[in-house]
Design an enzyme around this catalytic site. Structure first.
Site, short mmCIF file in Angstrom:
data_model
loop_
_atom_site.label_atom_id
_atom_site.label_comp_id
_atom_site.label_asym_id
_atom_site.label_seq_id
_atom_site.Cartn_x
_atom_site.Cartn_y
_atom_site.Cartn_z
N ASP A 223 1.05 -1.27 -0.38
CA ASP A 223 0.00 -0.05 0.21
C ASP A 223 0.70 1.22 -0.29
O ASP A 223 2.30 0.92 0.61
CB ASP A 223 -0.84 -0.41 1.47
CG ASP A 223 -1.91 -0.73 0.88
OD1 ASP A 223 -2.47 -1.51 -0.14
OD2 ASP A 223 -2.94 -0.65 1.68
N ASP B 128 0.90 3.50 1.15
CA ASP B 128 1.14 4.32 2.73
C ASP B 128 2.49 4.46 3.64
O ASP B 128 2.67 3.33 3.13
CB ASP B 128 -0.17 4.76 3.83
CG ASP B 128 -0.26 3.01 4.03
OD1 ASP B 128 0.00 2.31 4.17
OD2 ASP B 128 -1.36 3.44 4.65
#
Length: 731
Positions: free
Chosen positions: A84, A86
C-alpha cells in the site's frame, strides 16, 4: 518466471493477477512478516551512539510465507514491491525485502491509488525506490508505541489492575472520553423559557425582542418573566414590521477522506468505523464487476482531498450527459485538506469507474457493500456538481413591546442534492405586506432546561481526533476498538461511556505521565513523524529525546505511585474454593470477594451477609426453560435468566406497549418505545424496517395521499397529522 510482484493481501494479489500476463506472478505477504517480537521489549540501546536499535523478528506464523517468497524471489528476474502507498505499506515493503535477503533500495517499488489495469500498468512503467524517510517515520511510530506500551502498561497493571494497557493515541483518546463524562457529571442545568405564537391562523413565530432587547436562548430565565411577556403580547396589536428575503447557496461537499467516510457511514448507515474500513478494504482490493475482478474505489486510508484530473473529467462528462448543463459548474472543483501533514500526493476516496454506478454495482455487491459504495459514489459526483440554491424569508411581527420572528425556506434549485438526496420539506410563508396588521391567534410559553454536552459517538469522536490532530487515518478505527477490547469504554445506544477503570487510569496518567494523555503532545508527535517522512527530522534523535526522560518517569513511578488496588485481606477463607477473601471497592461501594477471582466468583456484603438474591418470577426462559429473575442495571430493573452465564437471555421487565395498527411500511407490529429524547413508536421488524414515529400512529388514512396519520397535540388541541405529506386536520 520473469517477474515477481509482492503485495500484502491475497485478495489484492488475485485482482492484480487478472490484469497481467504469464510473465508476472503476484503473491501476498499476508500483512507484516517482520516485526518487533511479542514476548520481549525488542529494542536495544547502542552503547556508543545511544541510538535505539529495533530487533525485528519473523513471527512463527509468517515463516512459511517468507520461505515461499525467498524461493520465488530467487528464480525471478525482477522483484517488485507493491504494498500500500501509505507509510505502513512502505515499511512492510522494506521488511519484505530484508526478510527475503534483498537490499530494499535495490528492488523496484511500485505504487498506485486504485487497483485497475491502467493504474497497474502505469505503476510498472514508472517504478521508484523504497522511500526510507517514510520507513523511518513508521519505525519511529512503532518504536514509540512499543516503548509506551511495554513500559507503561505493566506499571498500570501493578498499581491498578491486571490486564491494563496504555498507548500514545489510545490514552489521549481515552482522556477525551473521560473529560466529556466529567463535563456531564459537573453540569448544572439552567432554566429557560420559550414563547411561541401563531399569527393569521397559520404562521408560527417565536419571541425575538421584548422592550427593545433581543432575546437569546437563556434570556427568559423564569416563569414570571415568561408570563409577563405573554400577558403583554396578548394586549398588543401587531403589524408586519419587516419582510426580508435572501437567496443563498449551499456549497458542494468535498469527496471523502478516511475520517469523513467513517463519520458519514456511522451517521447515515449505522456502520462502526471498523466495519466501514473492512468493507472499504474489500472494495479497494477487488470485487467482481462487468469487467472482471477490479478495485472499485481508490485507496481508503487517506487524508487527502485531491482528485485525479482524469477522474474529474470523466465525472464532469457523466454529470453533463446524465443531469444536464445546469448541474455542471463552469470549472472543475478542487478541494484542499485542512489537516497538517496531509499527504497531498494521494487521492481522496472515489470510485475508479464512473460508469460503475449504483444500479450496476447492485448486481455485484452485497447489501452492506452497495450501501458504502453508493455513499462514496454519490459524494464523489456531488463534489463536482453545482451548488444548491435556497430562498430564505424572515418576517418580523411587532407590537408595542413584543417582536416575534417567523422564518421560512424554499429550495429553488437542488444542485448536488440531485445525487445525495434532499429530504427536508419547504417551509413557506404567506405573501404579506410591510405594515399590514396581523392577528395574534395563539401564544404559549414552555419551560426548558439546558442539557449537558452529548457523549461522543464513534463519528463525533473521530471528528474530534481529526480536529486535534491525534492519530492518522489508519489509527481511528483500531483506537476505538482497542478501548472497547480493554474495557475502557462501553458503547450503549451508539454513545461512548467510559468505565470506572477508565477514570482511575486517566487520573493516574494525568498526574504522573501528563504528556501521554495530552492531546497537544500527541498531535505534535504526529507533526514530528510527518517531518521525519519529509526528510526534515532525524528519527533517532526523536526517539532518544523521548526515551530517556520517559524511562526515568517509569522508574520514579514504580517507587512513588501509591497502589490503587483496593484489595485488603480479611483473614477469612472462601467457602467455595478455600482461597483468602479480600475487601474490594467497586462502582457501588465496598464488597468482599474471593482473591481467586475470576476463577471463583464468590462475593458477600461487608456486613457479612450474602448478597441479596435476585427475585425469582413465574416467567420461564424461552431459550433454556429456567426461571427468569429480576435484576438491576444502570437503566433500571430487567428480566434475566437464572441460568446465567450459561444462558444470557434477557428482556424488559415491562414489555413495550403494542399498538393495534400495523406498520404502514411492512405490515409488522408497532411498539411504543423509550429513547434518549423520550417516547417514540417503531416497528418490531427493525432493522429491516426503519419506520419511526414521534407521535402515536392511528388507523386513520390521510385524505391527501392515503398514508397513515398519527395524533399529536398542537397548540393545546389534538390533531391528526400525516406522517408522509404532513397534512393536518382536527381530531
Amino acid at each position: 518466471m520473469k517477474n515477481l510482484i509482492i503485495v500484502e493481501s491475497p485478495a489484492k494479489a488475485r485482482t492484480i493477477s487478472n490484469f497481467l500476463g504469464k510473465e508476472y506472478k503476484v503473491v501476498a505477504s499476508k500483512g507484516h512478516i517482520r516485526d518487533l517480537p511479542k514476548t520481549t521489549f525488542g529494542i536495544e540501546i547502542d552503547e556508543k551512539t545511544g541510538d535505539l536499535i529495533p530487533k525485528y523478528a519473523i513471527p512463527r506464523d509468517a515463516s512459511a510465507t517468507v520461505k515461499e517468497l525467498k524461493t520465488l524471489a530467487k528464480d525471478a528476474q525482477n522483484v517488485y514491491i507493491a504494498t500500500d502507498e501509505d507509510r505502513e505499506g512502505e515499511a512492510i515493503g522494506y521488511h519484505i525485502a530484508l526478510a527475503i535477503g534483498k537490499d530494499p533500495l535495490s528492488l523496484p517499488r511500485i505504487v498506485f491509488h486504485e487497483i485497475t489495469k491502467n493504474a497497474i500498468m502505469h505503476a510498472l512503467e514508472t517504478p521508484r525506490n523504497v522511500d526510507m524517510d517514510s520507513v523511518d517515520a513508521q519505525q519511529t511510530r512503532r518504536l514509540l508505541d512499543r516503548i509506551v506500551g511495554y513500559k507503561l502498561s505493566p506499571l498500570l497493571s501493578n498499581k491498578i489492575q491486571k490486564g491494563l494497557s496504555a498507548g500514545r493515541v489510545q490514552s489521549s483518546t481515552l482522556k477525551l472520553v473521560v473529560d466529556r463524562e466529567r463535563e456531564i457529571q459537573a453540569f448544572k442545568p439552567e432554566e429557560y423559557w420559550t414563547i411561541d405564537a401563531t399569527f393569521q391562523k397559520e404562521i408560527e413565530a417565536s419571541i425575538y425582542e421584548y422592550k427593545g432587547e433581543k432575546l437569546e436562548k437563556l434570556s427568559i430565565a423564569n416563569e414570571a418573566k415568561a408570563n409577563e411577556i405573554v400577558t403583554a403580547a396578548k394586549q398588543e396589536s401587531f403589524r408586519v414590521l419587516s419582510i426580508e428575503t435572501t437567496k443563498r447557496n449551499t456549497k458542494t461537499p468535498p469527496p471523502f477522506m478516511t475520517s469523513t467516510l467513517q463519520q458519514a457511514a456511522s451517521t447515515q448507515l449505522g456502520f462502526s468505523p471498523k466495519k466501514t474500513m473492512m468493507i472499504a478494504q474489500k472494495l479497494y482490493e477487488g470485487v467482481k464487476t462487468d469487467k472482471g475482478m477490479m478495485g472499485v474505489i481508490t485507496y481508503m486510508r487517506t487524508d487527502s482531498l485531491n482528485l485525479a484530473k482524469e477522474a474529474v473529467d470523466t465525472a464532469r462528462t457523466h454529470i453533463k450527459e446524465t443531469y444536464g448543463d445546469d448541474y455542471l459548474p463552469a470549472k472543475a472543483k478542487n478541494y484542499a485538506t485542512k489537516s497538517k501533514g496531509a499527504q497531498e500526493a494521494h487521492e481522496a476516496i472515489r470510485p475508479t469507474m464512473v460508469e460503475f454506478d449504483s444500479k450496476t454495482a447492485s448486481n455485484y455487491l452485497t447489501g452492506d457493500e452497495i450501501k458504502l459504495y453508493r455513499l462514496i459514489y454519490n459524494r464523489f459526483l456531488a463534489s463536482q456538481m453545482t451548488e444548491a440554491q435556497f430562498e430564505s424569508q424572515t418576517i418580523l411581527f411587532a407590537g408595542d413591546n413584543c417582536v416575534f420572528k417567523a422564518s421560512g425556506r424554499k429550495l429553488l434549485f437542488d444542485g448536488f442534492y440531485k445525487v445525495t438526496g434532499y429530504t427536508e420539506k419547504d417551509k413557506l410563508l404567506p405573501e404579506l405586506v410591510q405594515n399590514e396588521p396581523v392577528s395574534l391567534d395563539a401564544i404559549k410559553s414552555e419551560q426548558h432546561f439546558t442539557e449537558p454536552p452529548a457523549r461522543y459517538n464513534e463519528a463525533s469522536l473521530i471528528k474530534k481526533l481529526e480536529s486535534l490532530g491525534i492519530g492518522r487515518p489508519s489509527t481511528y478505527a483500531p483506537t476505538i476498538t482497542i478501548l472497547q477490547t480493554r474495557k475502557y469504554i462501553e458503547i450503549e445506544q451508539k454513545r461512548i461511556h467510559p468505565t470506572e477503570i477508565a477514570f482511575t487510569v486517566t487520573e493516574m496518567l494525568e498526574k504522573h505521565f501528563s504528556e501521554i494523555v495530552d492531546s497537544h503532545f500527541t498531535a505534535n508527535m504526529e507533526e514530528v513523524l510527518d517531518k521525519i517522512a519529509e526528510g526534515k527530522q532525524n528519527w533517532q534523535s526523536i526517539l532518544k529525546e523521548f526515551y530517556t526522560p520517559f524511562l526515568h518517569k517509569i522508574e520514579e513511578g514504580k517507587k512513588q505511585i501509591k497502589s490503587l488496588k483496593i484489595a485488603t485481606p480479611t483473614g477469612e477463607m472462601c467457602p467455595e474454593c478455600g482461597a483468602e477473601l479480600v475487601l474490594r471497592k467497586g462502582r457501588y461501594g465496598e464488597f468482599i470477594a474471593c482473591s481467586n477471582f475470576p476463577k471463583c466468583k464468590y462475593t458477600k456484603n461487608p456486613d457479612g451477609n450474602e448478597p441479596e438474591q435476585p427475585e425469582v418470577t413465574d416467567e420461564i426462559c424461552d431459550k433454556c426453560g429456567a426461571p427468569m429473575v429480576i435484576k438491576d442495571s444502570k437503566k433500571g430493573k430487567f428480566l434475566a435468566c437464572s441460568a446465567y452465564p450459561k444462558c444470557k437471555n434477557a428482556k424488559p421487565l415491562n414489555p413495550p406497549k403494542e399498538l393495534n395498527v400495523p406498520c404502514p411500511e411492512c405490515g409488522g407490529k408497532l411498539q411504543e418505545r423509550q429513547g434518549r429524547r423520550g417516547k417514540f413508536f417503531g416497528c418490531t421488524n427493525y432493522p429491516k424496517c426503519k419506520f419511526i414515529a414521534n407521535f402515536e400512529p392511528t388507523d386513520k388514512k390521510c385524505p391527501e395521499c392515503g398514508y397513515m396519520m398519527g395524533v399529536k397535540t398542537l397548540r393545546g388541541k389534538e390533531t391528526y397529522e400525516c406522517f408522509k405529506c404532513k397534512h393536518k386536520e382536527a381530531k
